[in-house]
Design a protein around this motif. Structure first.
Motif, short mmCIF file in Angstrom:
data_model
loop_
_atom_site.label_atom_id
_atom_site.label_comp_id
_atom_site.label_asym_id
_atom_site.label_seq_id
_atom_site.Cartn_x
_atom_site.Cartn_y
_atom_site.Cartn_z
N ASN A 32 39.85 29.92 35.68
CA ASN A 32 40.04 30.52 37.00
C ASN A 32 39.09 31.69 37.26
O ASN A 32 39.16 32.33 38.30
N THR A 33 38.19 31.96 36.30
CA THR A 33 37.19 33.02 36.46
C THR A 33 35.88 32.55 35.85
O THR A 33 35.89 31.92 34.79
N VAL A 34 34.76 32.86 36.51
CA VAL A 34 33.44 32.54 35.95
C VAL A 34 32.57 33.79 35.95
O VAL A 34 32.43 34.46 36.98
N VAL A 35 32.02 34.09 34.77
CA VAL A 35 31.09 35.22 34.61
C VAL A 35 29.71 34.66 34.34
O VAL A 35 29.55 33.71 33.56
N LEU A 36 28.70 35.23 35.00
CA LEU A 36 27.31 34.79 34.78
C LEU A 36 26.57 35.83 33.95
O LEU A 36 26.53 37.01 34.30
N ARG A 37 26.01 35.39 32.83
CA ARG A 37 25.17 36.25 32.00
C ARG A 37 23.73 35.73 32.05
O ARG A 37 23.50 34.53 32.05
#
Length: 404
Positions: free
Chosen positions: A160-165
């Motif tokens: 339910n969450t996406v982080v972009l690195r």
């Protein structure tokens, strides 16, 4: 879902030098800049590079063009033509997920969903920590396709969450289309430190500031194995970082565990990870350079039932290979002197440039040089969520030695 503006891509016709064409026929995913013989026009990041053979003009492969890297084309499709579209990515991601399903039937909710070249997505990593998906990009080629890819990753992972690195090179070169390292690109992140499970053992990952995507998932199987061996034992975990082996050993009822690392901050994380789990063993931390710390323990006449030595990559480039071999030799000698009779020495390497047979022969020669004989208990390689599709993709190897 439009995370970034639509980016126009073009098709490039490419012909290669004969030696490079041969490698493409073997499904090697990299084409270097100096391997290109002919190119129809100048390419931008993410342009579709169609590779034709020199004799019959048949399509050999399709890749994505990277003007910022000496690996100029990263191949994603071999042997036959395909439309690289939304459906192509949906199929690719579903195939990757199916490979990981056996792992998800264990008490584990953290895994690598996409492993770059090995899942035909070069320079694209996607790791899941509970309900948080962390994408790490190592190449600009992916920006034109993110609006297609991310929804499929969310769908298969149920995150339910996406982080972009973004890798350092992406942060300093070229256009990132309005996104930055650490951006939450989908959902909301309650806390940058995410708690996740690995074979029933709890850990934390800082998904915004942590190394890579926040944690190192590749040694999962080996950590579990050390936990199984640790009952009522004393354990030394060298290059422990956030305590992966240490915490599994404590969860496996180790009597006493010492985590050794040069980073005080990493050892604080190890202590916090230990506190996430119920255990009765003592957890010691030792802030020291690994080589100096091992020598200090030898001088202090310390001995352990199990010694685990898992260093970072010593050979990131060709010129470092000899130095890496020397370091592995020193670690094997030092480690062997710290293991009790009938104890276990676990030696690991994540340097792809030092191949497994070379690594194991160095370890075994220098265990003997330390005056110990041994029995090989087992040798392990990649866990199921780190599949290997080409030679350079194989980096992880780990040997378990019973010392006499």
């Amino acid at each position: 879902m439009n995370l970034i503006p639509d980016i126009t891509i073009q098709r490039l016709a490419i012909k290669l030098k004969p030696s490079a064409e041969k490698m493409v026929r073997k499904e090697h995913p990299w084409i270097f800049e100096n391997s290109i013989a002919k190119q129809s026009n100048k390419g931008n990041a993410g342009d579709l590079a169609i590779i034709y053979d020199n004799k019959k003009n048949k399509i050999l492969a399709i890749g994505l063009y990277d003007p910022y890297s000496p690996i100029r084309i990263k191949l994603i499709q071999f042997k036959k033509a395909a439309q690289i579209n939304n459906d192509w990515f949906a199929t690719r991601i579903q195939e990757a997920y199916q490979l990981r399903k056996p792992l998800l039937e264990t008490d584990t909710n953290s895994y690598r969903l996409l492993f770059g070249e090995n899942d035909r997505m070069p320079g694209f990593i996607a790791d899941v920590y509970d309900e948080v998906l962390v994408i790490k990009l190592y190449s600009h080629i992916w920006f034109p396709y993110l609006n297609w890819i991310v929804p499929h990753l969310i769908e298969v992972s149920n995150c339910n969450t996406v982080v972009l690195r973004l890798s350092r090179s992406l942060q300093t070169t070229g256009n990132t289309f309005g996104v930055s390292d650490g951006d939450v690109i989908y959902g909301a992140l309650k806390d940058e430190v995410v708690i996740f499970r690995e074979h029933g053992v709890l850990f934390s990952a800082n998904v915004i500031k942590g190394h890579k995507t926040g944690y190192f998932l590749d040694h999962r199987h080996n950590r579990k194995r050390v936990g199984e061996l640790a009952n009522n034992k004393t354990v030394l975990d060298v290059f422990s970082y956030a305590g992966g082996f240490s915490i599994h050993a404590l969860a496996g009822s180790a009597k006493e565990v010492t985590s050794l690392d040069i980073s005080k901050h990493a050892l604080e994380m190890a202590k916090e990870n230990a506190q996430l789990n119920t255990h009765s063993g003592t957890h010691n931390i030792m802030v020291a350079d690994a080589f100096e710390g091992l020598q200090q323990l030898i001088d202090d006449k310390q001995r352990f039932d199990i010694v685990v030595i898992d260093p970072p990559s010593f050979a990131k480039r060709e010129s470092e290979i000899d130095g890496a071999k020397n370091s592995y030799a020193r670690l094997a000698r030092l480690g062997a002197r710290l293991v009790v009779n009938k104890g276990i020495l676990v030696l690991a390497s994540c340097s792809s440039r030092v191949q497994s047979d070379v690594f194991f022969s160095i370890c075994e020669e220098h265990i003997i040089n330390a005056g110990r004989s041994f029995t090989v208990l087992e040798k392990t390689f990649h866990d199921v969520d780190h599949p290997i599709a080409f030679k350079e993709g194989a980096y992880l190897k780990c040997g378990y030695y019973l010392l006499n």
